[in-house]
Design an enzyme around this catalytic site. Structure first.
Site, mmCIF file in Angstrom:
data_model
loop_
_atom_site.group_PDB
_atom_site.id
_atom_site.type_symbol
_atom_site.label_atom_id
_atom_site.label_comp_id
_atom_site.label_asym_id
_atom_site.label_seq_id
_atom_site.Cartn_x
_atom_site.Cartn_y
_atom_site.Cartn_z
ATOM 1 N N HIS A 12 0.814 -1.221 0.000
ATOM 2 C CA HIS A 12 0.000 0.000 0.000
ATOM 3 C C HIS A 12 0.847 1.270 0.000
ATOM 4 O O HIS A 12 0.368 2.331 0.400
ATOM 5 C CB HIS A 12 -0.976 0.001 1.193
ATOM 6 C CG HIS A 12 -0.346 0.128 2.553
ATOM 7 N ND1 HIS A 12 -0.898 -0.426 3.681
ATOM 8 C CD2 HIS A 12 0.773 0.772 2.983
ATOM 9 C CE1 HIS A 12 -0.167 -0.145 4.734
ATOM 10 N NE2 HIS A 12 0.853 0.589 4.328
ATOM 11 N N HIS A 59 -1.828 6.042 8.775
ATOM 12 C CA HIS A 59 -0.504 6.645 8.909
ATOM 13 C C HIS A 59 -0.611 8.039 9.526
ATOM 14 O O HIS A 59 -0.139 9.024 8.970
ATOM 15 C CB HIS A 59 0.186 6.698 7.548
ATOM 16 C CG HIS A 59 0.324 5.355 6.902
ATOM 17 N ND1 HIS A 59 -0.728 4.710 6.275
ATOM 18 C CD2 HIS A 59 1.389 4.508 6.812
ATOM 19 C CE1 HIS A 59 -0.324 3.538 5.809
ATOM 20 N NE2 HIS A 59 0.946 3.399 6.119
ATOM 21 N N HIS A 193 10.700 -4.514 4.166
ATOM 22 C CA HIS A 193 11.186 -3.173 3.846
ATOM 23 C C HIS A 193 11.494 -2.417 5.130
ATOM 24 O O HIS A 193 10.901 -2.654 6.171
ATOM 25 C CB HIS A 193 10.203 -2.387 2.973
ATOM 26 C CG HIS A 193 8.909 -1.996 3.627
ATOM 27 N ND1 HIS A 193 8.016 -2.889 4.155
ATOM 28 C CD2 HIS A 193 8.326 -0.767 3.799
ATOM 29 C CE1 HIS A 193 6.945 -2.260 4.627
ATOM 30 N NE2 HIS A 193 7.119 -0.967 4.434
ATOM 31 N N GLU A 240 4.098 -4.739 9.324
ATOM 32 C CA GLU A 240 2.784 -4.650 8.670
ATOM 33 C C GLU A 240 2.257 -6.008 8.224
ATOM 34 O O GLU A 240 1.062 -6.147 7.928
ATOM 35 C CB GLU A 240 2.872 -3.710 7.459
ATOM 36 C CG GLU A 240 3.110 -2.261 7.824
ATOM 37 C CD GLU A 240 3.293 -1.355 6.611
ATOM 38 O OE1 GLU A 240 3.216 -0.136 6.785
ATOM 39 O OE2 GLU A 240 3.512 -1.877 5.490
#
Length: 292
Positions: A12, A59, A193, A240
């Site tokens: 995303h 976020h 990541h 995540e």
């Protein structure tokens, strides 16, 4: 009754939305990613679900650190898409089904998940980045969205097991809804990541592929991992992945993996995977895997 017909796991990152809005689908650096979503969009067009139920993280757009809940459910007929600094996007507001959202909320609270609820709040790239790659949007989206935000930003975070159990509870909630709705569950977030600190740019493709295999075949094993395990294996932001576990928890034990696209781009493993409930899968269908 309502029923879940399949699930999708997807990255995303906000740059996907920026690239989409700027028409960069054919750029050499972006084409492998956008091509990977076409079979998913085709599958959704064929199955015509009424609802996409998203497990995602906010976020600090809808919510903020002064009051950041572990789990939050959006309830409303419309949710605007947030301007996250690149300007307002040319997308319609996300549609919601209040009756269905409220039913999910009540069912989860009755299963002792202490949810927060939000209304009239903008939704950021946790949903809005992949959504136009999954569904057409002109003149409007073809169905509604149930947004369930999971805290993966501010510690303490919910455990992988708790997220998996949340998905299982969501399945029970969906199946107790009396209307005939077809639901696809979507878990968003990156695989390996890290975008800050000493390991900026870290990726672990071996772990990513192992995670995808295990998620499909033995998700309970992934619930035994700690947050530190996920960070060690995939980088700080790969925590995540617990949102993918929530999606997997909402699916049946036996799945057909219909499509997979894995594309390692700069600092993020960009991934999209489609699962179909086994009883709904075509006999003899083969998993389609595209690894760029």
């Amino acid at each position: 009754m309502a029923r879940i017909i399949g699930g999708i796991g997807t990255s995303h990152v906000p740059t996907i939305g920026v690239a989409y809005d700027k028409g960069r689908q054919e750029d050499p650096v972006w084409a492998p990613l956008f091509e990977g979503y076409k079979p998913v969009a085709k599958w959704l067009a064929e199955k015509q679900p009424d609802v996409l139920l998203f497990f995602y993280n906010d976020h600090a757009t809808t919510l903020f650190f002064d009051l950041y809940p572990t789990f939050a459910l959006g309830v409303g007929e419309r949710f605007p898409i947030a301007d996250e600094g690149a300007g307002l996007r040319g997308l319609p507001d996300i549609r919601g089904d209040v009756d269905f959202q409220a039913h999910i909320g009540e069912a989860l609270v009755n299963e002792e998940f202490d949810l927060a609820f939000f209304q009239n709040k903008p939704i950021d790239h946790g949903i809005a980045s992949p959504l136009p790659l999954l569904w057409p949007h002109e003149p409007d989206w073809p169905g509604t969205v149930v947004p369930i935000a999971i805290n993966v930003l501010q510690y303490p975070l919910p455990t992988a097991r708790r997220c998996y159990r949340l998905g299982q509870a969501v399945r029970r909630a969906v199946e107790s809804y009396p209307e005939d709705l077809k639901v696809v569950v979507v878990g968003t977030g990156g695989l390996s990541h890290q975008i800050h600190g000493e390991r900026t740019g870290f990726n672990n493709t071996e772990w990513d592929l192992d995670f995808l295999e295990t998620l499909r075949d033995d998700p309970e094993r992934l619930t035994q991992l700690t947050h530190a395990d996920y960070v060690r294996l995939g980088g700080a932001e790969s925590v995540e992945q617990i949102m993918w576990l929530a999606m997997r928890g909402a699916l049946g034990a036996s799945l057909e993996e219909m499509h997979r696209n894995y594309y390692l781009m700069t600092t993020t493993a960009m991934t999209v995977v489609t699962y179909e409930e086994r009883e709904n899968a075509a006999v003899g269908s083969q998993r389609e895997r595209e690894v760029a």
